[in-house]
Structures are given as C-alpha cells and as structure tokens.
Scaffold this active site. Sequence first.
Site, short mmCIF file in Angstrom:
data_model
loop_
_atom_site.label_atom_id
_atom_site.label_comp_id
_atom_site.label_asym_id
_atom_site.label_seq_id
_atom_site.Cartn_x
_atom_site.Cartn_y
_atom_site.Cartn_z
CG ASN A 198 -10.83 2.47 -4.87
OD1 ASN A 198 -9.99 3.22 -4.40
ND2 ASN A 198 -10.72 1.94 -6.08
CG ASN A 217 0.65 6.13 -6.34
OD1 ASN A 217 0.30 6.63 -7.40
ND2 ASN A 217 -0.20 5.62 -5.47
CB CYS A 234 0.27 11.57 -5.27
SG CYS A 234 0.51 9.96 -4.56
N GLY A 259 -11.81 -3.65 -11.40
CA GLY A 259 -12.52 -4.90 -11.65
C GLY A 259 -12.68 -5.17 -13.14
CE LYS A 267 -3.73 2.51 0.81
NZ LYS A 267 -4.48 2.87 -0.39
C1 LIG Z 1 -9.36 -0.30 -2.20
C2 LIG Z 1 -8.27 -0.01 -3.19
C3 LIG Z 1 -7.11 0.67 -2.77
C4 LIG Z 1 -6.09 0.95 -3.67
N1 LIG Z 1 -4.95 1.59 -3.22
C5 LIG Z 1 -3.92 1.82 -4.08
C6 LIG Z 1 -2.71 2.45 -3.62
O1 LIG Z 1 -2.53 2.79 -2.44
N2 LIG Z 1 -1.71 2.67 -4.52
C7 LIG Z 1 -1.84 2.30 -5.84
O2 LIG Z 1 -0.91 2.51 -6.62
N3 LIG Z 1 -2.99 1.69 -6.31
C8 LIG Z 1 -4.01 1.46 -5.46
N4 LIG Z 1 -5.17 0.83 -5.93
C9 LIG Z 1 -5.26 0.42 -7.35
C10 LIG Z 1 -4.87 -1.06 -7.54
O3 LIG Z 1 -3.50 -1.27 -7.28
C11 LIG Z 1 -5.16 -1.58 -8.97
O4 LIG Z 1 -4.37 -0.86 -9.91
C12 LIG Z 1 -6.63 -1.43 -9.34
O5 LIG Z 1 -7.45 -1.91 -8.30
C13 LIG Z 1 -6.96 -2.17 -10.64
O6 LIG Z 1 -6.85 -3.56 -10.48
P1 LIG Z 1 -8.15 -4.52 -10.24
O7 LIG Z 1 -9.14 -4.18 -11.33
O8 LIG Z 1 -7.60 -5.90 -10.35
O9 LIG Z 1 -8.69 -4.22 -8.89
C14 LIG Z 1 -6.22 0.56 -5.04
C15 LIG Z 1 -7.38 -0.12 -5.45
C16 LIG Z 1 -8.41 -0.41 -4.55
C17 LIG Z 1 -9.63 -1.16 -5.02
#
Ligand SMILES: Cc1cc2nc3c(=O)[nH]c(=O)nc-3n(C[C@H](O)[C@H](O)[C@H](O)COP(=O)(O)O)c2cc1C
Length: 307
Positions: free
Chosen positions: A69, A131, A134, A221, A45
């Site tokens: 989210n 990241n 931001c 998703g 995270k």
């Molecule tokens: C609850 C949540 C928190 C996330 N927190 C971060 C984060 O702190 N840093 C980051 O680079 N991506 C974050 N993401 C993005 C995910 O790393 C990922 O790129 C995104 O969920 C797409 O993948 P998925 O469709 O398999 O969920 C977050 C996603 C979700 C759902």
Amino acid sequence: MKNLETRLGRAVFRNPVFGASGCTGHGYELAPWTDLSRFGAVSLKTFTAEPRPGNRPERVAEVPAGVLNSIGLQNPGKDAFFAQVMPRVLEALDGDQVIVSVGGNTVEDYVALGREVEARFGGQIAALEINAACPNVAHGAGYFSREPQAAHDLVQAVRSAVSLPVFVKFNTNFENYLETAAAIEAGGADALYTTNTPLGMKIDWKTRRPALGNGRGPICGPAIRPIGVLRTWELYRRVKLPLIASGGIRTWEDALEYMLAGASAVGVGSAQFANPDAAHAVLDGLEAYCFGLEEPWTALIGAAHRA
Ligand SMILES: Cc1cc2nc3c(=O)[nH]c(=O)nc-3n(C[C@H](O)[C@H](O)[C@H](O)COP(=O)(O)O)c2cc1C
C-alpha cells in the site's frame, strides 16, 4: 469468561485485540459487519493538521501473502477530523476503545495536535498515538525513527504537553531500531507499537510499470509476520514498555505467537479487508484458548523467553 484485560502503561483495555490504524477506518465504518464492542481498541486512521490528499493511485496492490500500500497519510485534516469524524467515533465506540493517532512534520506539530486532542477529547478517549513514522520537513523520511535522540525529544515533548497515555508507532526498518525504542522509553512513552512494515514493489508485466502509483510501498499481511515476531521478540528483550504488535495477524494462533514473543496487545490490520469480522474471530479463538488456562492470560506475554 476469562478476564482478558490488558494494561498498556497508564491505560487499561477490555481485551488485547485491537483494530490496526488505517485498516479499521474510524471504527464506525465496520458497524454493519462486526460487533464494535468486541474491539479491545481501535487505533484510528492517523490524521495531520492540514488535509492530505495522499499519494497518487494505484495505492493498493495485492501480492502473494499480503498487500502493498501507498496511501500517503490521506486524511481530512484536523478541523474535519475533530468536527466530523470524532463525534461519529464517540457514538460508535466507548471512550476506552479509542486511540487517536496524530502525524506531523515537526515536534511542534505533534505537540500542538496532542494538546488539541486532549483539550477537546481528553476525558473521552483512551490514549494518544504518535505516528513517528512520518517524514520530518527538515530531515526527511523516517527522521523520528532513525534518530534515537529525535525520537526521544519528540516523545518527551508530547508526554510533557499532555496527560493522556502516549503510545508510539515508529518505523522499525532501521538497523538501530532497538536503540530508538530505548530512547522512546526514556522519553516517557506508555506503550510501543512494533512492526512498521518493510517496503516492497510489484511490477505489472502487462503495463511494464510499477503497480503502485508511488512505485514502492510497505508490505502488510502474512508475508511479514515472521519479521514482526522477531522484532517483537527483540523489543521485549530491550525495553520494558508494553508492546502492541501487528503484522500479518489472521488467526488467534498468529496473535498468540506475538504474545509469546512479548506483545501485551495485537493489532489486526489488512485481514479485515477480506473479512471485516477478522478481529473478532481472533478474539473468540484467544478467549477459548485462555479459558482453559490456570494462570491469568497475561502469563502468556513473553512466555517464549522463559520457556
Ligand atoms: C491501507 C493501509 C493504511 C494504513 N494506514 C496507516 C496509518 O494511517 N497509520 C499507521 O500507523 N499505520 C497504518 N497502516 C499500517 C497498519 O496499521 C499495520 O501496522 C500494517 O497493516 C500491518 O498489519 P497487517 O499485516 O495486519 O495488515 C496502514 C496499512 C494499510 C494496509
């Protein structure tokens, strides 16, 4: 067993199936439900210098084919991250599985955090993730993703401040994202994450209000997988950087699709909310598929461009 190692710039990982940032906690939270040694890597995270409480609730809302989210980079800040989180991470995961993700408002923030991560954990982790999605204090949301020169300068500054491999996650929702990717490559990144999630909204018809406290939030998703595959495809054509793709991966076939488009590794994200063992199911399927291949598995990377 087929060798599924993958090389991302100067870093080599045991396999190409990663836990995506923010969806895998810090790895150790998943220990009761899954075999952590099977992750190619876990993108931790993102954390920032100061603690952040995150956005107001609700922060997650289910939608068809995905989840909205709006976490707002909630994190305990660097002091707690270094003192409390990292020792547990390094106990649960091997160093070659750990990608530490930093966030900030200015180039100086990222450089200072990068330096501190390296000084404390340099020999014990695989890579530093910037990241770059931001906001910037002076220039607002998405600055380091929508301004190629800013992205370049950020990456170059961090790259020259640390010797760890540097991975970059930027927001691909801007029209010029390929230009930004080229700037990130020129800045000296080792690898690039594709798919930063597009914004969406859900309105609760009973309360007549947006379901998320913040109103809007990125959608993750299966709904975004075709977008992610296209971006991976286009990025593969534009830059030589290894790509780590995420966005809607549920099955090994989804992961393979991203690899054929150009990904050298994939991040499994929100699929783990329903099934904390999801990344391993993806890896199991890929292993079985690759076992039957005559060529090394890496021949799959970008194969759709050559077909
Ligand atoms: C609850 C949540 C928190 C996330 N927190 C971060 C984060 O702190 N840093 C980051 O680079 N991506 C974050 N993401 C993005 C995910 O790393 C990922 O790129 C995104 O969920 C797409 O993948 P998925 O469709 O398999 O969920 C977050 C996603 C979700 C759902």
